[in-house]
Design a protein around this motif. Sequence first.
Motif, PDB file in Angstrom:
ATOM      1  N   PHE A  22      -0.167  12.942   6.133  1.00  0.00           N
ATOM      2  CA  PHE A  22      -0.839  12.135   5.444  1.00  0.00           C
ATOM      3  C   PHE A  22      -0.040  11.891   4.000  1.00  0.00           C
ATOM      4  O   PHE A  22      -0.551  11.269   3.059  1.00  0.00           O
TER       5      PHE A  22
ATOM      6  N   MET B 144      -5.087   8.658  -2.461  1.00  0.00           N
ATOM      7  CA  MET B 144      -6.357   8.767  -1.384  1.00  0.00           C
ATOM      8  C   MET B 144      -7.958   8.166  -2.003  1.00  0.00           C
ATOM      9  O   MET B 144      -8.972   8.654  -1.610  1.00  0.00           O
ATOM     10  N   SER B 145      -7.761   7.244  -3.194  1.00  0.00           N
ATOM     11  CA  SER B 145      -8.892   6.832  -3.452  1.00  0.00           C
ATOM     12  C   SER B 145     -10.060   7.943  -3.759  1.00  0.00           C
ATOM     13  O   SER B 145     -11.247   7.570  -3.894  1.00  0.00           O
TER      14      SER B 145
ATOM     15  N   TYR C  13      -5.603   8.786   6.670  1.00  0.00           N
ATOM     16  CA  TYR C  13      -6.547   9.841   6.178  1.00  0.00           C
ATOM     17  C   TYR C  13      -8.019   9.301   6.000  1.00  0.00           C
ATOM     18  O   TYR C  13      -8.673  10.296   6.092  1.00  0.00           O
ATOM     19  N   LYS C  14      -7.874   8.008   6.038  1.00  0.00           N
ATOM     20  CA  LYS C  14      -9.561   7.467   6.030  1.00  0.00           C
ATOM     21  C   LYS C  14     -10.423   7.968   7.118  1.00  0.00           C
ATOM     22  O   LYS C  14     -11.520   8.185   7.520  1.00  0.00           O
ATOM     23  N   ALA C  15      -9.529   8.100   8.409  1.00  0.00           N
ATOM     24  CA  ALA C  15     -10.190   8.143   9.790  1.00  0.00           C
ATOM     25  C   ALA C  15     -10.055   9.838  10.265  1.00  0.00           C
ATOM     26  O   ALA C  15     -11.053  10.192  10.505  1.00  0.00           O
TER      27      ALA C  15
ATOM     28  N   ASN D  12       0.877  -1.135   0.131  1.00  0.00           N
ATOM     29  CA  ASN D  12       0.058   0.008  -0.029  1.00  0.00           C
ATOM     30  C   ASN D  12       0.824   1.292  -0.167  1.00  0.00           C
ATOM     31  O   ASN D  12       0.395   2.193   0.181  1.00  0.00           O
TER      32      ASN D  12
ATOM     33  N   ARG E 217      -2.016   6.475   4.661  1.00  0.00           N
ATOM     34  CA  ARG E 217      -3.338   6.272   3.763  1.00  0.00           C
ATOM     35  C   ARG E 217      -4.549   5.745   4.547  1.00  0.00           C
ATOM     36  O   ARG E 217      -5.425   6.193   4.305  1.00  0.00           O
ATOM     37  N   VAL E 218      -4.308   5.079   5.536  1.00  0.00           N
ATOM     38  CA  VAL E 218      -5.275   4.517   6.342  1.00  0.00           C
ATOM     39  C   VAL E 218      -5.614   5.794   7.361  1.00  0.00           C
ATOM     40  O   VAL E 218      -6.756   5.858   7.783  1.00  0.00           O
TER      41      VAL E 218
ATOM     42  N   GLY F 266      -9.096  12.387   7.761  1.00  0.00           N
ATOM     43  CA  GLY F 266      -8.766  13.246   6.353  1.00  0.00           C
ATOM     44  C   GLY F 266      -9.581  14.274   6.148  1.00  0.00           C
ATOM     45  O   GLY F 266      -9.687  14.910   5.042  1.00  0.00           O
ATOM     46  N   ASP F 267     -10.479  14.672   7.068  1.00  0.00           N
ATOM     47  CA  ASP F 267     -11.776  15.568   6.849  1.00  0.00           C
ATOM     48  C   ASP F 267     -11.176  17.184   6.700  1.00  0.00           C
ATOM     49  O   ASP F 267     -11.734  17.752   5.928  1.00  0.00           O
TER      50      ASP F 267
ATOM     51  N   THR G 247     -10.703  10.628  -2.844  1.00  0.00           N
ATOM     52  CA  THR G 247     -11.578  11.528  -1.848  1.00  0.00           C
ATOM     53  C   THR G 247     -10.828  12.725  -1.454  1.00  0.00           C
ATOM     54  O   THR G 247      -9.629  12.620  -0.712  1.00  0.00           O
TER      55      THR G 247
END
Length: 463
Positions: A144, A168-169, A107-109, A80, A104-105, A111-112, A171
Amino acid sequence: MNKRIRTPVKRRLEINDEAGIGVSRNFHSIVVEAGGYEALTFDERDVRNHIENARRLRLGVGDVESIAFYFHRMQQENSNFYSGIDFDVDGRIRNLFWVDARSRVAYKAFGDVVSFDTTYLTNKYDMPFAPFVGVNHHGQSILFGCGLLSNENTDTFVWLFKEWLNCMSATPPNAIITDQCRAMQNAIQIVFPEAQHRWCLWHVMKKISEKLRGYSQYEAIKFALQSAVYDSFRKNEFDEEWQTMIEKFSLHDNEWLGYDNALRSKVEKETKADFKSRDRLYDCLTVYEFEKQFRAAYTNAKFKEVQVELKRLLYYHANLVKEEGSICTYHVKEAVLVGEKMKKVEFLVYFNSTEFEIQCVCRWFEFRGIMCAHSLSVLIERSIYEVPNKDIMSRWRKDLEIGYTCIPTTYTKSGAALNVKVHENYHKTLDEIIEIASNDNGKHKAIQLGLREIKERYYSQGA
């Protein structure tokens, strides 16, 4: 195109620079080899800029291998891991970007909201280090992603932001905080158009001393400013505190404090220039009809540039030297004052009598969008006193349709009644209609009639 340095010349300049040859000597060697300054499409300043940029991009022995090895090792440890490399036209590394799997993980939590800052510089290459930073559930900074950039222009930031978005997919953040960089702001609007963009408060507040220390009541002003910023909990509270501070310390003329005032001033200046261009016409300098054409079409500022070329006609004379079919070649001699002596410089101008196209080797029209005096002198020699519409640049026209004046802002009420998204949708739809119509005059007339009917229908309803 006018300032382009060809790749072989770039490499020659860089080799000389690596050998310790100074910029002036380096440039002079190219001039001698080319046969004179007039044979080049660039000057010493362009050479200096290129060499400075090349030095930034010049990695040391083993550095490229080290970067490749590091990225490969990280990829082996965790698939990843993400990396991106941007190369210049000569195949050299220009920009780097990398994000490890943990980031990367994270950021999902978290990354707002993202902070992006390029104020850090590496010691070795003086290249901007650009980290994407967030805040975790402990209030701690969390990384990030990282970028290492060759410069800070819009194209570079667009590349970096697109790489990061892809990583970041796709997003984007809800909000992004940056310093006051125009190129960065432009790139955010391109790549993250839906994100809320705000300036970093720390960057703003650290400028208090630089911008306000000259005032005799500096300490009191600083206290009032900090109070307005940190102790206001609602927008109207901040507005009231801010206005009170401005009034109390007579800070109306401080440009740094007047963010909105500065923007409003730009809008007002543009509006005044629009009005003057439509309401006031400059006197013509000549009797030629093409001057009247330019005066009728162009804004005042651009028409003044045309008149600069018209004044130069006094020193020009065009001679027809060759005619091959419809292509006529002219020599235009220009008298130039060098020191105390007059020097004759010769320019080639090509005129296509079939297509009615004119081109000068000076490339002033291509470079500045203004027809040069060399070309005008050829038209006069051929007793042509009007220019075709294609030689009147649409972007300089005083009647140019500029949609952004309808967009609402915080610093002007202009366009406040029209929602930004609605405005964009209207323009998109109209662009699609224009594309369908293409060059079909019949379709254009039908569309024009339909738009008029829509306008009249809703205008009457509004009235």
